[in-house]
Design a protein around this motif. Sequence first.
Motif, mmCIF file in Angstrom:
data_model
loop_
_atom_site.group_PDB
_atom_site.id
_atom_site.type_symbol
_atom_site.label_atom_id
_atom_site.label_comp_id
_atom_site.label_asym_id
_atom_site.label_seq_id
_atom_site.Cartn_x
_atom_site.Cartn_y
_atom_site.Cartn_z
ATOM 1 N N ALA A 178 67.222 41.394 -24.071
ATOM 2 C CA ALA A 178 66.447 41.364 -22.823
ATOM 3 C C ALA A 178 66.714 42.610 -21.983
ATOM 4 O O ALA A 178 65.788 43.159 -21.354
ATOM 5 N N LEU A 179 67.966 43.081 -21.954
ATOM 6 C CA LEU A 179 68.308 44.287 -21.195
ATOM 7 C C LEU A 179 67.627 45.515 -21.798
ATOM 8 O O LEU A 179 67.073 46.357 -21.075
ATOM 9 N N LEU A 180 67.679 45.617 -23.108
ATOM 10 C CA LEU A 180 67.032 46.752 -23.784
ATOM 11 C C LEU A 180 65.528 46.751 -23.530
ATOM 12 O O LEU A 180 64.889 47.811 -23.464
ATOM 13 N N HIS A 181 64.953 45.556 -23.383
ATOM 14 C CA HIS A 181 63.507 45.473 -23.118
ATOM 15 C C HIS A 181 63.159 46.127 -21.783
ATOM 16 O O HIS A 181 62.079 46.735 -21.645
ATOM 17 N N THR A 182 64.063 46.008 -20.805
ATOM 18 C CA THR A 182 63.774 46.619 -19.499
ATOM 19 C C THR A 182 63.713 48.143 -19.593
ATOM 20 O O THR A 182 63.150 48.804 -18.717
ATOM 21 N N PHE A 183 64.329 48.710 -20.656
ATOM 22 C CA PHE A 183 64.269 50.157 -20.889
ATOM 23 C C PHE A 183 63.202 50.508 -21.923
ATOM 24 O O PHE A 183 63.115 51.649 -22.374
ATOM 25 N N GLY A 184 62.443 49.507 -22.355
ATOM 26 C CA GLY A 184 61.382 49.734 -23.337
ATOM 27 C C GLY A 184 61.890 49.930 -24.746
ATOM 28 O O GLY A 184 61.183 50.486 -25.596
ATOM 29 N N ALA A 186 63.164 47.336 -26.718
ATOM 30 C CA ALA A 186 63.137 46.095 -27.501
ATOM 31 C C ALA A 186 61.988 45.224 -27.010
ATOM 32 O O ALA A 186 61.494 45.409 -25.878
ATOM 33 N N PRO A 187 61.534 44.286 -27.845
ATOM 34 C CA PRO A 187 60.453 43.389 -27.423
ATOM 35 C C PRO A 187 60.954 42.439 -26.334
ATOM 36 O O PRO A 187 62.158 42.246 -26.162
ATOM 37 N N PRO A 188 60.034 41.819 -25.572
ATOM 38 C CA PRO A 188 60.454 40.860 -24.538
ATOM 39 C C PRO A 188 61.165 39.660 -25.170
ATOM 40 O O PRO A 188 60.790 39.204 -26.245
ATOM 41 N N PHE A 189 62.211 39.200 -24.493
ATOM 42 C CA PHE A 189 62.982 38.077 -25.047
ATOM 43 C C PHE A 189 63.657 37.342 -23.902
ATOM 44 O O PHE A 189 64.151 37.958 -22.950
ATOM 45 N N HIS A 190 63.692 36.002 -23.997
ATOM 46 C CA HIS A 190 64.363 35.200 -22.969
ATOM 47 C C HIS A 190 65.879 35.335 -23.133
ATOM 48 O O HIS A 190 66.416 35.183 -24.229
ATOM 49 N N SER A 191 66.580 35.616 -22.044
ATOM 50 C CA SER A 191 68.024 35.835 -22.106
ATOM 51 C C SER A 191 68.799 34.528 -21.909
ATOM 52 O O SER A 191 68.557 33.787 -20.960
ATOM 53 N N PHE A 192 69.741 34.300 -22.831
ATOM 54 C CA PHE A 192 70.680 33.178 -22.696
ATOM 55 C C PHE A 192 72.100 33.694 -22.414
ATOM 56 O O PHE A 192 73.080 32.996 -22.633
ATOM 57 N N ALA A 193 72.186 34.962 -21.939
ATOM 58 C CA ALA A 193 73.505 35.581 -21.749
ATOM 59 C C ALA A 193 74.363 34.798 -20.758
ATOM 60 O O ALA A 193 75.570 34.611 -20.965
ATOM 61 N N GLY A 194 73.774 34.347 -19.668
ATOM 62 C CA GLY A 194 74.537 33.570 -18.691
ATOM 63 C C GLY A 194 75.049 32.272 -19.278
ATOM 64 O O GLY A 194 76.171 31.832 -18.997
ATOM 65 N N ILE A 195 74.211 31.659 -20.135
ATOM 66 C CA ILE A 195 74.610 30.409 -20.785
ATOM 67 C C ILE A 195 75.813 30.633 -21.697
ATOM 68 O O ILE A 195 76.662 29.748 -21.851
ATOM 69 N N ALA A 196 75.919 31.849 -22.287
ATOM 70 C CA ALA A 196 77.037 32.148 -23.191
ATOM 71 C C ALA A 196 78.372 31.955 -22.489
ATOM 72 O O ALA A 196 79.306 31.326 -23.017
ATOM 73 N N GLY A 197 78.483 32.490 -21.260
ATOM 74 C CA GLY A 197 79.729 32.335 -20.516
ATOM 75 C C GLY A 197 79.991 30.888 -20.145
ATOM 76 O O GLY A 197 81.135 30.420 -20.189
ATOM 77 N N MET A 198 78.926 30.158 -19.799
ATOM 78 C CA MET A 198 79.095 28.749 -19.436
ATOM 79 C C MET A 198 79.553 27.923 -20.633
ATOM 80 O O MET A 198 80.379 27.017 -20.487
ATOM 81 N N ILE A 199 78.999 28.208 -21.806
ATOM 82 C CA ILE A 199 79.410 27.480 -23.017
ATOM 83 C C ILE A 199 80.908 27.643 -23.243
ATOM 84 O O ILE A 199 81.637 26.676 -23.498
ATOM 85 N N MET A 200 81.380 28.903 -23.133
ATOM 86 C CA MET A 200 82.812 29.154 -23.348
ATOM 87 C C MET A 200 83.643 28.470 -22.266
ATOM 88 O O MET A 200 84.724 27.928 -22.546
ATOM 89 N N ALA A 201 83.153 28.459 -21.019
ATOM 90 C CA ALA A 201 83.900 27.807 -19.937
ATOM 91 C C ALA A 201 84.021 26.305 -20.185
ATOM 92 O O ALA A 201 85.091 25.716 -19.998
ATOM 93 N N PHE A 202 82.917 25.679 -20.612
ATOM 94 C CA PHE A 202 82.970 24.253 -20.936
ATOM 95 C C PHE A 202 83.915 24.001 -22.110
ATOM 96 O O PHE A 202 84.663 23.019 -22.128
ATOM 97 N N HIS A 203 83.852 24.895 -23.087
ATOM 98 C CA HIS A 203 84.719 24.747 -24.267
ATOM 99 C C HIS A 203 86.193 24.820 -23.865
ATOM 100 O O HIS A 203 87.005 23.989 -24.297
ATOM 101 N N LEU A 204 86.539 25.792 -23.031
ATOM 102 C CA LEU A 204 87.931 25.950 -22.609
ATOM 103 C C LEU A 204 88.367 24.813 -21.685
ATOM 104 O O LEU A 204 89.540 24.430 -21.670
ATOM 105 N N THR A 205 87.424 24.249 -20.928
ATOM 106 C CA THR A 205 87.738 23.073 -20.109
ATOM 107 C C THR A 205 88.064 21.888 -21.010
ATOM 108 O O THR A 205 89.014 21.134 -20.755
ATOM 109 N N GLY A 206 87.264 21.734 -22.074
ATOM 110 C CA GLY A 206 87.541 20.669 -23.043
ATOM 111 C C GLY A 206 88.902 20.840 -23.680
ATOM 112 O O GLY A 206 89.645 19.864 -23.872
#
Length: 756
Positions: A178-184, A186-206
């Motif tokens: 998604a970041l590369l798309h803003t520079f032209g 890469a193709p447009p793509f929905h970003s799940f980057a924020g979710i990546a950190g949340m997944i790890m946080a939930f995992h470490l909480t578990g």
Amino acid sequence: MATKKSLKIEGMHCAGCANSVEKHLSEVKGVQKASVNLATEKAFVEFSNGDVTDEALIQAIQKAGYDVKEEQEAVQDSTSGVDSDDEKFKNARKNMWWSWGVTIPIILWMLPEMIWGWTLGGETVYHGTMILLSGVVIFYPGWETLRGAWKSTRGGSPNMDVLIAMGTLASLATGVVALLHTFGLAPPFHSFAGIAGMIMAFHLTGRYVEAKAKGRASEAIKKLLTLEAKEATIIRNGKEEKIPVSELEAGHVMVVRPGDKIPTDGEVVEGESRVDESLATGESMPVRKEKGDEVIGATINKNGTLKVKATKVGRETFLNQVIRMVEEAQSSKVPIQEFADKITAIFVPAIIGLAVVTWAAWMLFPDFFGQIALWASGFTPWVNPEMGAVPLAFFAAIAVLVIACPCALGLATPTALMVGTGMGAENGILIRQGKAVELLREIDHIVLDKTGTITKGHPSVTDLVASEESSYEEVLRLASAVEKGSEHPIGEAIVRHADEKEQEIPQASGFEAVTGQGVCAQIKGEEVLVGRPSLLKSHDIDVGKEKIGEARKLEEEAKTAVFIAARKKCIGIIAVADPIKEDSMEAISALKSIGMRPVMITGDNERTARAVAQQVGIDEVIAGVMPDQKTDEIKHLQEQGKKVAMVGDGINDAPALTQADIGIAIGTGTDVAIESGDIVLVRGDLTSVVQAVKLSNATFKKIKQNLFWAFFYNVVMIPLAVMGMMHPLLAEAAMAFSSVNVVYNSRRLQNADLST
């Protein structure tokens, strides 16, 4: 003879980890058996002497992708295990707080975009910040997870860490696109980057909650580990001197004052007191101790100074034997676990394959899955059908990766065993084999040895009948002279009675014991026999109908009658009774109430046996059985389709205990090193048998509940993730909850009612 070794494994996080270590250890040449316990993070290896080196075992574990932190054949440092667990807990807590410290800004930054569609700072700054913050969470507090994923993959046995690593890194990669798309670029793509950190946080909480719960689940064994006294006061050169317990040697005489812990197992040589032995037997009332009595290390002297000669130190003490037994029980497999093990062995590769298939299916059939997404969006706000086919495929595949949970399956059995065996140890019930927990519920017949199990095992003389040609004194004198060479309880009772009567006991020679019949010896050149009528008959001595009748009357009163012969004639009868334990009747009634049929087995004659059985409420009696015939009687019951438990003293009854489906050995005091029992009862009473049955039933019930919820979770959640209806964050939270639920459910076992 097999050697057993215990190894502490570092880096295991799921059932796949444990299976991988177990597999690699089993492949080491010379290893006969390897068992890995995820809950305690220990491997127990059994091998032939000299066949296996420590280096070979360590290399096998490292090949699987894990480290060996320390070797523990026995408990040598009572605080090391506790300190290690505390360190892990603190590390898990630190990683959790670090992850949420960075993840909370991610959530706050994402909220405006999710609610109002407003991207704070513009798309380039937004995507770059999401990648940076999530990258910090993944590569700093989450580094151990990534490291574990790499090591397990390199070892050829991918574990749970691999699923989390793939899910978070794939999510992070979408942010890069998604970041590369803003520079032209890469193709447009929905970003799940924020979710990546949340997944790890939930995992470490578990991980944190799981570490906390596992620590509490093992409270009982940790309590045992920290019970030892740190110092001992010994008498050296006539003076008292304090030394560390580690320097104690067998033979040292220790001074134990009121309120002090007894430093190690020993024998009282001077003084009288009462000792709190609740840690060993679960019995709350202090036990009276005087000269000649055994005492147990780590028990508390209450009210009187004792001088105690150390008899066992280090690995041989009662406390270390208990800890070793409990740890071995926790490492053993329960039969019901075999099915779960087969699933967990292939779980992670199967989930990776399913995630790939899920992604491919969404890409190949976008219309079909798009309709499902459109339908689900009506009641699940996180499903966005407008993202497009490729992001939706990634969304579903990531959810599959992070929702699958072999951890719960791997923890289901060992955590319940950990709590159950710990509770047992606190109550004087040592479960040596995990299989006993499952098999005990199938038992329908429980065979009880009479002497020492139903009765106290310390018989005393109740009657003495002398013939017309003899006197009371002569019968007792000759009988005690012969029995002085015997170790049989009846012989000891006769000798003790003679001592109490201050009877002079002559010297006997040529002592001979005839198995199951009695004893004989020479006194001043004359043969004297003490035993059953069959012994006298074998020496051509006529007992006489009158004496047989007298013996029969005594036996009907639950007394054992022995005949004394001298001068080729029967000169008298001595009757001995073994008092019934106070709790035997209550315990047998309780066994009946939980569906078990008690059977009494004894070497005594039929009449005596029946009289005892009638007093305690037993209907089925096997009498007149020689020690070596008890095994055959157990086999006979098993051939009739009965599931049999045998309760005995673990020494004379060892073959029968081994033959039974479940062997329950009764030990007393420091005598817990009984190899023939699947369960060892430290207290010498029958109510402990009832408690053992109830504890086993309660533990197995928890194992079944844990396995059900672990399977149920995966069966329900994975299909939802495949259909794109499960948000990766919720998936990871649910995965963590399933493991924690299993551990906390096991802890609830501590509320089980073991009362009789």
